[in-house]
Design a protein around this motif. Structure first.
Motif, mmCIF file in Angstrom:
data_model
loop_
_atom_site.group_PDB
_atom_site.id
_atom_site.type_symbol
_atom_site.label_atom_id
_atom_site.label_comp_id
_atom_site.label_asym_id
_atom_site.label_seq_id
_atom_site.Cartn_x
_atom_site.Cartn_y
_atom_site.Cartn_z
ATOM 1 N N LEU A 67 -4.557 -9.964 24.859
ATOM 2 C CA LEU A 67 -4.315 -8.572 25.244
ATOM 3 C C LEU A 67 -3.195 -8.540 26.266
ATOM 4 C CD1 LEU A 67 -7.695 -8.933 25.021
ATOM 5 C CD2 LEU A 67 -7.480 -6.487 25.232
ATOM 6 N N PHE A 68 -2.568 -7.377 26.383
ATOM 7 C CA PHE A 68 -1.574 -7.180 27.433
ATOM 8 C C PHE A 68 -1.573 -5.725 27.868
ATOM 9 C CE2 PHE A 68 0.754 -6.744 23.444
ATOM 10 C CZ PHE A 68 1.549 -5.608 23.645
ATOM 11 N N GLU A 69 -1.041 -5.502 29.066
ATOM 12 C CA GLU A 69 -0.966 -4.156 29.632
ATOM 13 C C GLU A 69 0.357 -3.511 29.271
ATOM 14 O OE1 GLU A 69 -2.303 -3.619 33.799
ATOM 15 O OE2 GLU A 69 -2.582 -5.794 33.751
ATOM 16 N N THR A 70 0.328 -2.200 29.043
ATOM 17 C CA THR A 70 1.566 -1.462 28.788
ATOM 18 C C THR A 70 1.814 -0.395 29.837
ATOM 19 O OG1 THR A 70 0.483 0.205 27.415
ATOM 20 C CG2 THR A 70 1.324 -1.779 26.300
ATOM 21 N N GLY A 71 0.838 -0.115 30.657
ATOM 22 C CA GLY A 71 0.944 0.976 31.614
ATOM 23 C C GLY A 71 0.117 2.155 31.148
ATOM 24 N N ALA A 72 0.268 2.523 29.885
ATOM 25 C CA ALA A 72 -0.513 3.628 29.335
ATOM 26 C C ALA A 72 -1.925 3.168 28.983
ATOM 27 C CB ALA A 72 0.182 4.199 28.100
ATOM 28 N N ASN A 73 -2.028 2.013 28.329
ATOM 29 C CA ASN A 73 -3.318 1.446 27.949
ATOM 30 C C ASN A 73 -3.121 -0.031 27.622
ATOM 31 O OD1 ASN A 73 -2.249 3.220 25.407
ATOM 32 N ND2 ASN A 73 -2.932 1.204 24.743
ATOM 33 N N ASP A 74 -4.229 -0.757 27.559
ATOM 34 C CA ASP A 74 -4.160 -2.158 27.155
ATOM 35 C C ASP A 74 -3.958 -2.219 25.641
ATOM 36 O OD1 ASP A 74 -4.661 -2.828 29.790
ATOM 37 O OD2 ASP A 74 -6.805 -3.110 29.476
ATOM 38 N N VAL A 75 -3.326 -3.295 25.197
ATOM 39 C CA VAL A 75 -3.051 -3.486 23.780
ATOM 40 C C VAL A 75 -3.604 -4.834 23.353
ATOM 41 C CG1 VAL A 75 -1.229 -3.790 22.042
ATOM 42 C CG2 VAL A 75 -0.987 -2.027 23.814
ATOM 43 N N MET A 76 -4.278 -4.850 22.201
ATOM 44 C CA MET A 76 -4.803 -6.091 21.630
ATOM 45 C C MET A 76 -3.844 -6.583 20.557
ATOM 46 S SD MET A 76 -8.814 -5.237 20.962
ATOM 47 C CE MET A 76 -8.377 -4.168 19.596
ATOM 48 N N VAL A 77 -3.588 -7.865 20.570
ATOM 49 C CA VAL A 77 -2.826 -8.498 19.497
ATOM 50 C C VAL A 77 -3.853 -9.132 18.568
ATOM 51 C CG1 VAL A 77 -1.127 -10.253 18.891
ATOM 52 C CG2 VAL A 77 -0.847 -8.904 20.989
ATOM 53 N N VAL A 78 -3.897 -8.632 17.331
ATOM 54 C CA VAL A 78 -4.857 -9.101 16.331
ATOM 55 C C VAL A 78 -4.081 -9.867 15.269
ATOM 56 C CG1 VAL A 78 -6.576 -8.411 14.613
ATOM 57 C CG2 VAL A 78 -6.385 -7.153 16.779
ATOM 58 N N ARG A 79 -4.448 -11.128 15.089
ATOM 59 C CA ARG A 79 -3.783 -11.978 14.086
ATOM 60 C C ARG A 79 -4.688 -12.131 12.874
ATOM 61 N NH1 ARG A 79 -1.782 -16.002 18.352
ATOM 62 N NH2 ARG A 79 0.190 -15.040 18.963
ATOM 63 N N GLY A 80 -4.124 -11.775 11.715
ATOM 64 C CA GLY A 80 -4.872 -11.894 10.470
ATOM 65 C C GLY A 80 -4.922 -13.330 10.004
ATOM 66 N N ALA A 81 -6.112 -13.795 9.661
ATOM 67 C CA ALA A 81 -6.265 -15.163 9.168
ATOM 68 C C ALA A 81 -5.749 -15.279 7.743
ATOM 69 C CB ALA A 81 -7.727 -15.586 9.240
ATOM 70 N N ALA A 82 -6.027 -14.273 6.924
ATOM 71 C CA ALA A 82 -5.650 -14.339 5.513
ATOM 72 C C ALA A 82 -4.166 -14.075 5.296
ATOM 73 C CB ALA A 82 -6.483 -13.350 4.705
ATOM 74 N N ASP A 83 -3.651 -13.023 5.932
ATOM 75 C CA ASP A 83 -2.259 -12.636 5.679
ATOM 76 C C ASP A 83 -1.296 -13.066 6.777
ATOM 77 O OD1 ASP A 83 -2.907 -10.863 7.706
ATOM 78 O OD2 ASP A 83 -2.703 -9.055 6.484
ATOM 79 N N GLY A 84 -1.812 -13.594 7.901
ATOM 80 C CA GLY A 84 -0.956 -14.029 8.999
ATOM 81 C C GLY A 84 -0.282 -12.888 9.735
ATOM 82 N N LYS A 85 -0.597 -11.668 9.349
ATOM 83 C CA LYS A 85 0.019 -10.484 9.952
ATOM 84 C C LYS A 85 -0.471 -10.303 11.389
ATOM 85 C CE LYS A 85 0.884 -5.641 8.908
ATOM 86 N NZ LYS A 85 0.666 -4.578 7.919
ATOM 87 N N GLU A 86 0.431 -9.899 12.250
ATOM 88 C CA GLU A 86 0.088 -9.623 13.638
ATOM 89 C C GLU A 86 0.116 -8.115 13.845
ATOM 90 O OE1 GLU A 86 2.554 -10.778 17.338
ATOM 91 O OE2 GLU A 86 1.196 -12.463 16.993
ATOM 92 N N ARG A 87 -1.000 -7.592 14.304
ATOM 93 C CA ARG A 87 -1.116 -6.148 14.525
ATOM 94 C C ARG A 87 -1.313 -5.887 16.012
ATOM 95 N NH1 ARG A 87 -3.970 -7.372 9.867
ATOM 96 N NH2 ARG A 87 -3.477 -6.097 8.057
ATOM 97 N N LEU A 88 -0.734 -4.800 16.483
ATOM 98 C CA LEU A 88 -0.902 -4.369 17.866
ATOM 99 C C LEU A 88 -1.780 -3.125 17.850
ATOM 100 C CD1 LEU A 88 2.776 -4.716 19.162
ATOM 101 C CD2 LEU A 88 0.942 -6.403 19.238
ATOM 102 N N LEU A 89 -2.983 -3.260 18.399
ATOM 103 C CA LEU A 89 -3.926 -2.148 18.423
ATOM 104 C C LEU A 89 -4.166 -1.720 19.856
ATOM 105 C CD1 LEU A 89 -4.619 -3.709 15.693
ATOM 106 C CD2 LEU A 89 -6.857 -2.679 15.932
ATOM 107 N N PRO A 90 -4.044 -0.422 20.137
ATOM 108 C CA PRO A 90 -4.342 0.042 21.497
ATOM 109 C C PRO A 90 -5.835 -0.079 21.776
ATOM 110 C CG PRO A 90 -3.919 1.903 20.040
ATOM 111 C CD PRO A 90 -3.653 0.662 19.246
ATOM 112 N N PHE A 91 -6.170 -0.542 22.960
ATOM 113 C CA PHE A 91 -7.578 -0.639 23.335
ATOM 114 C C PHE A 91 -8.000 0.718 23.880
ATOM 115 C CE2 PHE A 91 -11.379 -1.694 25.669
ATOM 116 C CZ PHE A 91 -12.018 -2.548 24.787
ATOM 117 N N LEU A 92 -8.392 1.583 22.972
ATOM 118 C CA LEU A 92 -8.808 2.944 23.313
ATOM 119 C C LEU A 92 -10.232 3.157 22.812
ATOM 120 C CD1 LEU A 92 -5.538 4.844 22.288
ATOM 121 C CD2 LEU A 92 -6.309 4.300 24.612
#
Length: 177
Positions: free
Chosen positions: A129-154
């Protein structure tokens, strides 16, 4: 919340780092991963890990200095002793962290959780996770597709449920995004 730094084992969390010596009396510059940064000074005992070895130190003094922190540890009385600790990680047993209210989490608790949509589609695991100022963001890494998604922790918007016992987080998120 603590930072996204890797935990050295299942029992500890990394709170910061000793970066270099400060002055001639054994003080050290401290890079804190806590928020606020002075929060690291609330813990009177630090476990310090350097080159795979861990030693326990008592924090005797600490304060803000410029944009960072400086600290004095019991038994570290001169510049040479401080320089030997430069680069060390500051650890804390997870059991020493304050208890949080329900529905609040330390970052280390969220890292590694499986993330699934409300429909049950697996998105991957929380890498960090990391801070953006507005909200924390989670970095989610897909095991199957290897895709990296940024999801706001809301909570209640994106984060629908966190089940630490099951190691799973349910989110309202389009898997194609």
């Amino acid at each position: 919340m603590t930072s996204p730094q890797d935990s050295p084992d299942a029992q500890h969390v990394v709170l910061g780092k000793l970066t270099s010596s400060y002055g001639v009396k054994g003080w050290l510059k401290v890079y804190s991963y806590t928020s606020p940064m002075e929060g690291i000074l609330d813990y009177p005992e630090w476990w310090v890990r350097l080159d795979g070895r861990v030693a326990k130190y008592r924090l005797t003094q600490g304060r803000r200095h410029g944009k960072g922190l400086v600290a004095s540890l019991d038994g570290v009385n001169d510049r040479d002793a401080a320089e030997r600790l430069a680069g060390a990680e500051i650890l804390l047993p997870k059991s020493a962290l304050p208890k949080l209210p329900a529905d609040e989490y330390y970052w280390h608790q969220l890292e590694g959780l499986e993330v699934v949509t409300a429909e049950g589609q697996a998105l991957g695991r929380v890498a960090y996770l990391f801070e953006t100022g507005a909200n924390d963001v989670m970095v989610v890494r897909g095991a199957a597709d290897g895709k990296e998604r940024l999801l706001p922790f809301l909570p209640d918007e994106v984060i629908l449920d966190v089940d630490l016992d099951a190691g799973r987080m349910t989110v309202a998120w389009d898997p194609d995004f």
